[in-house]
Design a protein around this motif. Structure first.
Motif, PDB file in Angstrom:
ATOM      1  N   TRP A  94      26.140  26.959   5.048  1.00 10.55           N
ATOM      2  CA  TRP A  94      25.771  27.544   6.342  1.00 10.55           C
ATOM      3  C   TRP A  94      24.259  27.781   6.443  1.00 10.55           C
ATOM      4  N   GLU A  95      23.716  28.422   5.427  1.00  7.85           N
ATOM      5  CA  GLU A  95      22.311  28.844   5.488  1.00  7.85           C
ATOM      6  C   GLU A  95      21.327  27.713   5.189  1.00  7.85           C
ATOM      7  N   GLU A  96      21.728  26.788   4.303  1.00  6.40           N
ATOM      8  CA  GLU A  96      20.789  25.763   3.850  1.00  6.40           C
ATOM      9  C   GLU A  96      21.030  24.396   4.485  1.00  6.40           C
ATOM     10  N   LEU A  97      22.133  24.265   5.260  1.00  7.97           N
ATOM     11  CA  LEU A  97      22.404  22.987   5.897  1.00  7.97           C
ATOM     12  C   LEU A  97      22.632  23.134   7.401  1.00  7.97           C
ATOM     13  N   VAL A  98      23.597  23.971   7.789  1.00  6.74           N
ATOM     14  CA  VAL A  98      23.929  24.073   9.222  1.00  6.74           C
ATOM     15  C   VAL A  98      22.767  24.671  10.018  1.00  6.74           C
ATOM     16  N   ILE A  99      22.248  25.796   9.581  1.00  5.78           N
ATOM     17  CA  ILE A  99      21.155  26.426  10.327  1.00  5.78           C
ATOM     18  C   ILE A  99      19.914  25.535  10.379  1.00  5.78           C
ATOM     19  N   PRO A 100      19.481  24.923   9.261  1.00  3.44           N
ATOM     20  CA  PRO A 100      18.352  23.990   9.354  1.00  3.44           C
ATOM     21  C   PRO A 100      18.624  22.791  10.276  1.00  3.44           C
ATOM     22  N   LEU A 101      19.875  22.308  10.292  1.00  2.00           N
ATOM     23  CA  LEU A 101      20.208  21.203  11.204  1.00  2.00           C
ATOM     24  C   LEU A 101      20.081  21.650  12.645  1.00  2.00           C
ATOM     25  N   GLU A 102      20.564  22.868  12.930  1.00  2.00           N
ATOM     26  CA  GLU A 102      20.440  23.402  14.290  1.00  2.00           C
ATOM     27  C   GLU A 102      18.974  23.465  14.722  1.00  2.00           C
ATOM     28  N   GLU A 103      18.128  23.908  13.803  1.00  2.00           N
ATOM     29  CA  GLU A 103      16.706  24.014  14.101  1.00  2.00           C
ATOM     30  C   GLU A 103      16.057  22.638  14.255  1.00  2.00           C
ATOM     31  N   GLU A 104      16.512  21.694  13.451  1.00  4.73           N
ATOM     32  CA  GLU A 104      15.904  20.363  13.464  1.00  4.73           C
ATOM     33  C   GLU A 104      16.232  19.589  14.743  1.00  4.73           C
ATOM     34  N   ILE A 105      17.406  19.855  15.324  1.00  6.89           N
ATOM     35  CA  ILE A 105      17.810  19.088  16.518  1.00  6.89           C
ATOM     36  C   ILE A 105      17.363  19.739  17.814  1.00  6.89           C
ATOM     37  N   GLU A 106      16.775  20.938  17.738  1.00  5.53           N
ATOM     38  CA  GLU A 106      16.340  21.598  18.971  1.00  5.53           C
ATOM     39  C   GLU A 106      15.113  20.906  19.573  1.00  5.53           C
ATOM     40  N   LEU A 158      27.211  20.223  17.600  1.00 11.98           N
ATOM     41  CA  LEU A 158      26.980  19.833  16.214  1.00 11.98           C
ATOM     42  C   LEU A 158      28.291  19.839  15.418  1.00 11.98           C
ATOM     43  N   VAL A 159      28.498  18.778  14.656  1.00  8.38           N
ATOM     44  CA  VAL A 159      29.611  18.697  13.710  1.00  8.38           C
ATOM     45  C   VAL A 159      29.031  18.348  12.346  1.00  8.38           C
ATOM     46  N   VAL A 160      29.329  19.174  11.359  1.00  2.83           N
ATOM     47  CA  VAL A 160      28.867  18.939   9.997  1.00  2.83           C
ATOM     48  C   VAL A 160      30.083  18.856   9.083  1.00  2.83           C
ATOM     49  N   THR A 161      30.187  17.775   8.326  1.00  2.00           N
ATOM     50  CA  THR A 161      31.304  17.623   7.392  1.00  2.00           C
ATOM     51  C   THR A 161      30.785  17.470   5.975  1.00  2.00           C
ATOM     52  N   VAL A 162      31.531  18.049   5.053  1.00  4.83           N
ATOM     53  CA  VAL A 162      31.147  18.026   3.641  1.00  4.83           C
ATOM     54  C   VAL A 162      32.391  17.770   2.808  1.00  4.83           C
ATOM     55  N   GLN A 194      28.047  14.445   6.310  1.00  9.03           N
ATOM     56  CA  GLN A 194      27.696  13.805   7.575  1.00  9.03           C
ATOM     57  C   GLN A 194      27.346  14.884   8.598  1.00  9.03           C
ATOM     58  N   ALA A 195      26.434  14.548   9.493  1.00  9.43           N
ATOM     59  CA  ALA A 195      26.088  15.451  10.594  1.00  9.43           C
ATOM     60  C   ALA A 195      26.030  14.643  11.884  1.00  9.43           C
ATOM     61  N   TYR A 196      26.715  15.144  12.908  1.00  6.53           N
ATOM     62  CA  TYR A 196      26.736  14.513  14.229  1.00  6.53           C
ATOM     63  C   TYR A 196      26.258  15.506  15.279  1.00  6.53           C
ATOM     64  N   LYS A 197      25.497  15.009  16.234  1.00  9.39           N
ATOM     65  CA  LYS A 197      25.251  15.737  17.481  1.00  9.39           C
ATOM     66  C   LYS A 197      25.973  14.955  18.561  1.00  9.39           C
ATOM     67  N   GLY A 198      27.049  15.523  19.058  1.00 13.89           N
ATOM     68  CA  GLY A 198      27.901  14.765  19.960  1.00 13.89           C
ATOM     69  C   GLY A 198      28.437  13.544  19.246  1.00 13.89           C
ATOM     70  N   GLU A 199      28.184  12.366  19.799  1.00 18.96           N
ATOM     71  CA  GLU A 199      28.637  11.116  19.187  1.00 18.96           C
ATOM     72  C   GLU A 199      27.542  10.435  18.362  1.00 18.96           C
ATOM     73  N   GLU A 200      26.390  11.088  18.253  1.00 23.22           N
ATOM     74  CA  GLU A 200      25.271  10.495  17.515  1.00 23.22           C
ATOM     75  C   GLU A 200      25.284  10.950  16.059  1.00 23.22           C
ATOM     76  N   LEU A 201      25.327   9.991  15.148  1.00 24.67           N
ATOM     77  CA  LEU A 201      25.224  10.297  13.724  1.00 24.67           C
ATOM     78  C   LEU A 201      23.774  10.636  13.406  1.00 24.67           C
ATOM     79  N   LEU A 202      23.542  11.900  13.034  1.00 28.81           N
ATOM     80  CA  LEU A 202      22.181  12.340  12.728  1.00 28.81           C
ATOM     81  C   LEU A 202      21.750  11.917  11.331  1.00 28.81           C
TER      82      LEU A 202
END
Length: 300
Positions: A288-300, A271-275, A22-30
């Motif tokens: 970190w490299e294939e999920l968190v960083i791409p998520l950071e880039e995608e939500i900018e 950002l909150v990422v759970t696995v 799961q990935a959240y930005k604040g309270e929004e489920l991405l």
């Protein structure tokens, strides 16, 4: 979400088994991913340690414990064993930072002694403490277990009982499941069962620095301290706080459990990422490299 889809595909190519994301930005489920039909509670292993830290922080907020509370004062019946040893100098902060001075790691969840030793507190007290507390990092389940027993001594409730009304139920985590040792103390270092939704709720609680539904449950100061490095010698890669690991960016942090259980909190990106996985291969770098960083880039 593209980042999650791409990550799942890459992990399948590496034969890494992921159960949920799961990935959240604040309270929004991405976005999210589920390999299983039902979101079931699974053992989150050492993510349990970070939840134990939350329990310690709440006890500090309530004034029943401090970082400087001494093991010898809480367990006076072991005074003779402690006298003249490093054991007598251990406080709560040393246990939180895995710097109590143990010479050996002691048993983990699947070691032979786990199934044979009955009195884990006495077992801990009988060990060799080779280092001045606070000077030597060594990751051991017994640091966390002793925090559970300390909290039980000062509150009169097991860790899971203490957290049930103060934390779990407030976050909507009903009837929490957490294993106990043979003497009935919450194991603390592992054995907590959570769904991916419940892991994400905890991550969002941490992102909000201890506030949930408008209520201050845990102090923001404690979370900031818990999530930064406190180790100055033989520091693990990137650092270690109060039962939380510092991430490669040196700023964000995570709860980290065996076989691929992660609650990753990136405050600057909200950002909150759970696995949840069941994988013996080490793959946090991939996360970190294939999920968190791409998520950071995608939500900018």
């Amino acid at each position: 979400m593209k980042s999650i889809e791409t990550f799942v595909r890459k992990m399948k190519e590496k034969d890494i088994s992921i159960n949920y994301i799961q990935a959240y930005k604040g309270e929004e489920l991405l976005g999210e991913y589920s390999r299983l039909d039902t979101k079931t509670r699974l053992n989150v292993y050492s993510v349990s340690k970070s939840v134990t830290s939350i329990g310690v922080g709440i006890a500090i907020k309530e004034g029943v414990l401090t970082l400087n509370s001494m093991l010898k004062d809480i367990f006076p019946e072991y005074a003779d064993k402690m006298e003249g040893t490093y054991l007598s100098k251990i406080n709560v902060e040393h246990l939180l930072t895995m710097t109590c001075g143990l010479r050996d790691k002691l048993f983990f969840s699947d070691d032979k002694e786990r199934y044979e030793v009955k009195d884990w507190i006495s077992y801990f007290m009988e060990q060799v403490f080779a280092y001045e507390p606070g000077t030597h990092f060594d990751y051991s389940n017994f640091n966390t277990y002793m925090l559970s027993c300390i909290l039980e001594r000062v509150t009169g409730q097991t860790l899971v009982e203490y957290l049930k009304t103060r934390f779990f139920e407030k976050l909507g985590i009903g009837n929490p499941d957490w294993l106990s040792c043979p003497m009935g103390h919450t194991t603390a270092a592992n054995g907590l069962l959570l769904t991916i939704d419940e892991m994400s709720v905890i991550g969002r609680f941490l992102l909000q620095e201890g506030v949930w539904n408008g209520e201050r449950i845990l102090s923001a100061e404690y979370i900031r301290d818990a999530s930064k490095n406190h180790i100055s010698t033989n520091m693990p890669k990137y650092g270690y706080g109060y039962q939380f690991w510092v991430n490669p960016d040196g700023e964000s942090y995570r709860a980290d459990g065996k076989y691929g259980q992660y609650i990753i909190v990136v405050p600057k990106k909200e950002l909150v990422v759970t696995v949840q996985a069941l994988e013996s291969k080490k793959f946090f770098d991939d996360v970190w490299e294939e999920l968190v960083i791409p998520l950071e880039e995608e939500i900018e």
